[in-house]
Design a protein around this motif. Structure first.
Motif, PDB file in Angstrom:
ATOM      1  N   GLN A  43      50.175  12.352  31.087  1.00  0.00           N
ATOM      2  CA  GLN A  43      50.598  10.961  31.000  1.00  0.00           C
ATOM      3  C   GLN A  43      51.782  10.688  31.919  1.00  0.00           C
ATOM      4  N   VAL A  44      52.736  11.626  31.976  1.00  0.00           N
ATOM      5  CA  VAL A  44      53.904  11.466  32.844  1.00  0.00           C
ATOM      6  C   VAL A  44      53.470  11.412  34.308  1.00  0.00           C
ATOM      7  N   ILE A  45      52.600  12.302  34.699  1.00  0.00           N
ATOM      8  CA  ILE A  45      52.128  12.318  36.095  1.00  0.00           C
ATOM      9  C   ILE A  45      51.392  11.020  36.425  1.00  0.00           C
ATOM     10  N   LYS A  46      50.561  10.578  35.506  1.00  0.00           N
ATOM     11  CA  LYS A  46      49.805   9.346  35.705  1.00  0.00           C
ATOM     12  C   LYS A  46      50.738   8.152  35.849  1.00  0.00           C
ATOM     13  N   GLN A  47      51.767   8.086  35.001  1.00  0.00           N
ATOM     14  CA  GLN A  47      52.694   6.953  35.035  1.00  0.00           C
ATOM     15  C   GLN A  47      53.522   6.944  36.324  1.00  0.00           C
ATOM     16  N   LEU A  48      53.998   8.111  36.736  1.00  0.00           N
ATOM     17  CA  LEU A  48      54.755   8.177  37.987  1.00  0.00           C
ATOM     18  C   LEU A  48      53.882   7.778  39.176  1.00  0.00           C
ATOM     19  N   ARG A  49      52.625   8.194  39.151  1.00  0.00           N
ATOM     20  CA  ARG A  49      51.727   7.857  40.261  1.00  0.00           C
ATOM     21  C   ARG A  49      51.490   6.350  40.320  1.00  0.00           C
ATOM     22  N   ALA A  50      51.446   5.721  39.167  1.00  0.00           N
ATOM     23  CA  ALA A  50      51.153   4.286  39.126  1.00  0.00           C
ATOM     24  C   ALA A  50      52.390   3.428  39.356  1.00  0.00           C
ATOM     25  N   GLU A  51      53.557   3.865  38.852  1.00  0.00           N
ATOM     26  CA  GLU A  51      54.732   2.987  38.833  1.00  0.00           C
ATOM     27  C   GLU A  51      55.835   3.393  39.806  1.00  0.00           C
ATOM     28  N   GLY A  52      55.762   4.592  40.383  1.00  0.00           N
ATOM     29  CA  GLY A  52      56.818   5.020  41.290  1.00  0.00           C
ATOM     30  C   GLY A  52      57.958   5.694  40.547  1.00  0.00           C
ATOM     31  N   PRO A  53      59.109   5.907  41.198  1.00  0.00           N
ATOM     32  CA  PRO A  53      60.224   6.649  40.604  1.00  0.00           C
ATOM     33  C   PRO A  53      60.707   6.034  39.294  1.00  0.00           C
TER      34      PRO A  53
ATOM     35  N   ASP B 248      60.203  11.449  40.739  1.00  0.00           N
ATOM     36  CA  ASP B 248      59.060  10.942  41.503  1.00  0.00           C
ATOM     37  C   ASP B 248      58.124  12.120  41.753  1.00  0.00           C
ATOM     38  N   LEU B 249      56.909  11.816  42.145  1.00  0.00           N
ATOM     39  CA  LEU B 249      55.961  12.871  42.494  1.00  0.00           C
ATOM     40  C   LEU B 249      56.425  13.567  43.768  1.00  0.00           C
ATOM     41  N   ALA B 250      56.402  14.877  43.751  1.00  0.00           N
ATOM     42  CA  ALA B 250      56.813  15.636  44.941  1.00  0.00           C
ATOM     43  C   ALA B 250      55.933  15.293  46.136  1.00  0.00           C
ATOM     44  N   GLU B 251      54.668  15.047  45.895  1.00  0.00           N
ATOM     45  CA  GLU B 251      53.752  14.747  47.002  1.00  0.00           C
ATOM     46  C   GLU B 251      54.141  13.458  47.728  1.00  0.00           C
ATOM     47  N   ARG B 252      54.893  12.615  47.045  1.00  0.00           N
ATOM     48  CA  ARG B 252      55.320  11.355  47.640  1.00  0.00           C
ATOM     49  C   ARG B 252      56.745  11.466  48.190  1.00  0.00           C
ATOM     50  N   ALA B 253      57.565  12.308  47.588  1.00  0.00           N
ATOM     51  CA  ALA B 253      58.988  12.335  47.935  1.00  0.00           C
ATOM     52  C   ALA B 253      59.351  13.398  48.972  1.00  0.00           C
ATOM     53  N   ILE B 254      58.645  14.494  48.999  1.00  0.00           N
ATOM     54  CA  ILE B 254      58.972  15.593  49.915  1.00  0.00           C
ATOM     55  C   ILE B 254      58.139  15.460  51.183  1.00  0.00           C
ATOM     56  N   PRO B 255      58.759  15.562  52.367  1.00  0.00           N
ATOM     57  CA  PRO B 255      57.995  15.464  53.616  1.00  0.00           C
ATOM     58  C   PRO B 255      56.817  16.435  53.636  1.00  0.00           C
ATOM     59  N   ALA B 256      55.709  15.985  54.196  1.00  0.00           N
ATOM     60  CA  ALA B 256      54.458  16.755  54.145  1.00  0.00           C
ATOM     61  C   ALA B 256      54.621  18.152  54.728  1.00  0.00           C
ATOM     62  N   GLU B 257      55.431  18.270  55.796  1.00  0.00           N
ATOM     63  CA  GLU B 257      55.560  19.580  56.439  1.00  0.00           C
ATOM     64  C   GLU B 257      56.337  20.578  55.584  1.00  0.00           C
ATOM     65  N   LEU B 258      57.056  20.075  54.577  1.00  0.00           N
ATOM     66  CA  LEU B 258      57.828  20.955  53.693  1.00  0.00           C
ATOM     67  C   LEU B 258      57.155  21.153  52.346  1.00  0.00           C
ATOM     68  N   LEU B 259      56.190  20.293  52.020  1.00  0.00           N
ATOM     69  CA  LEU B 259      55.580  20.290  50.686  1.00  0.00           C
ATOM     70  C   LEU B 259      54.511  21.377  50.600  1.00  0.00           C
ATOM     71  N   HIS B 260      54.962  22.600  50.421  1.00  0.00           N
ATOM     72  CA  HIS B 260      54.016  23.704  50.296  1.00  0.00           C
ATOM     73  C   HIS B 260      54.706  24.864  49.575  1.00  0.00           C
ATOM     74  N   ASP B 261      53.882  25.736  49.039  1.00  0.00           N
ATOM     75  CA  ASP B 261      54.365  26.971  48.430  1.00  0.00           C
ATOM     76  C   ASP B 261      53.779  28.167  49.181  1.00  0.00           C
ATOM     77  N   GLU B 262      53.700  28.031  50.496  1.00  0.00           N
ATOM     78  CA  GLU B 262      53.038  29.054  51.303  1.00  0.00           C
ATOM     79  C   GLU B 262      53.861  30.330  51.456  1.00  0.00           C
ATOM     80  N   LEU B 263      55.192  30.242  51.343  1.00  0.00           N
ATOM     81  CA  LEU B 263      56.019  31.426  51.508  1.00  0.00           C
ATOM     82  C   LEU B 263      55.853  32.345  50.300  1.00  0.00           C
ATOM     83  N   ASP B 264      55.608  33.626  50.559  1.00  0.00           N
ATOM     84  CA  ASP B 264      55.520  34.553  49.434  1.00  0.00           C
ATOM     85  C   ASP B 264      56.917  34.818  48.883  1.00  0.00           C
TER      86      ASP B 264
END
Length: 396
Positions: free
Chosen positions: A132-142, A189-205
């Protein structure tokens, strides 16, 4: 544990102290062009805390290095996005709850993974609350926790609502990010919206995350023991041991420390010189985070007494160390009454500390828009009159 090369450099205790001061932004000309964001990038983490006496700690940290930068300017520098809409910072668990440069988002993938794999939590997560929290943030913003459906059910700090439990869990997992503090409430806010795309990853081990954080901690400390380096981002000793040989830090010995140390190679290239800053330090300042390090470098025992029962306090509720000439020369426990800065309790390391303490008090008073300074108790009574005289002479 990986075997390490023999230390290539030996430093005196004084050289180590000066290297640490320069690394933390207290020796040499302050980087006013970089401003608050420059301080944040340089330190790598600025601790947050709820206590506000002169100001909140995350405001005191850049003030201590830059001087009287406007308090509104400080918050704007942390939280106002750039022209492209990208944030400069985010809040996450580092040394404690800290403001971190947004570039460090990938480095904390190891911690986000650890939280996702954590079997036990202090708060139960109600069914459906997370979704519900994720859904609300996606719909309403921060939104704040209150706007998401409530922060607390009672006045007890630990009694969180279901929405608060869910959004804090999402913050730790990295699906949600704190993008600002509004009236001290986290704004999520959702990280996918707030963090720049080039940084939004967990690729580093995990090893690469740790290697980068150890290197950054070493750079921000200048020189430190394993315990110093581990404490900066609250890593485990074995995590530091696993990566320090490949971190780029240089093994050194510091006379009088009694323990192996590592230094930022760039810090060893030039002799630390320049003007020393005179200032009051937040008890949460990264220069004095680790008590054993503070005692080792400055011969100064630092302890926050805000949570100590009043009768057992030695130096006061929010005693702020006085930094002058590259030394910690005393403490001031401050308060504010209208436009008067009150030094409720002052502890001085001898008569030589009087002028510096007066200077630090006067600058702090100006910064928080006080027009007067009143001294109440001085631990060495014979120094009270000289301190008041030094303050009066500057105020006249």
């Amino acid at each position: 544990m990986t075997s390490l090369p023999r230390p290539a450099t030996e430093l005196s205790a004084d050289e180590a102290r000066r290297i640490a001061l320069r690394a933390q932004g207290f020796l040499g000309a302050p980087d006013r062009r970089g401003g608050v964001r420059g301080v944040l990038r340089h330190l790598g983490a600025v601790q947050l805390d709820t206590i506000s006496v002169l100001a909140r700690s995350h405001e005191l940290v850049p003030y201590a290095r830059l001087g009287a930068v406007g308090r509104r300017t400080v918050d704007d520098a942390y939280w106002t996005p750039g022209p492209d809409g990208a944030p400069h910072a985010f809040e996450y668990w580092s040394h404690a709850a800290c403001i971190l440069p947004v570039e460090e988002w990938p480095h904390f993938a190891f911690r986000r993974r650890a939280y996702r794999a954590r079997p036990h939590w202090n708060h139960e997560l109600p069914d459906g609350a997370y979704e519900q929290v994720i859904k609300q943030l996606r719909a309403e913003g921060p939104l704040t926790a209150t706007e998401l459906g409530g922060a607390k059910r009672t006045s007890e700090w630990w009694d969180w609502s279901g929405a608060k439990v869910a959004v804090e869990r999402a913050l730790m997992y990295g699906e949600v990010v704190c993008v600002e503090r509004r009236g001290w409430k986290r704004v999520y806010d959702l990280a996918e919206r707030a963090i720049p795309a080039e940084l939004l990853h967990d690729e580093l081990d995990d090893a690469e995350c740790l290697r980068r954080l150890v290197r950054l901690a070493g750079r921000s400390l200048g020189v430190g023991t394993r315990a110093d380096i581990a404490d900066y981002h609250r890593l485990k000793a074995e995590q530091v041991d696993a990566v320090i040989a490949d971190s780029g830090l240089m093994p050194v010995t510091v006379r009088g420390w009694g323990k192996p140390a590592w230094a930022d190679p760039a810090a060893l290239e030039t002799v630390p010189r320049g003007r020393h800053r005179t200032t009051l330090l937040s008890p949460f300042d990264s220069l004095i985070w680790e008590r054993a390090r503070t005692e080792r470098i400055f011969g100064f025992t630092h302890r926050l007494e805000a949570y100590v029962p009043r009768p057992k306090r030695v130096h006061g509720y929010f005693a702020m160390p006085v930094l002058a000439g590259g030394r910690l020369v005393g403490r001031v426990d401050p308060a504010r009454e209208g436009r008067t800065l009150v030094a409720k309790q002052v502890t001085l390391d001898g008569p030589k500390a009087v002028p510096a303490t007066a200077q630090a008090l006067l600058e702090a008073a100006t910064w928080v828009d006080c027009t007067d300074v009143r001294v109440e108790r001085v631990d060495a009574p014979e120094l009270r009159a000289p301190l008041i005289a030094a303050l009066s002479g500057a105020l006249d």
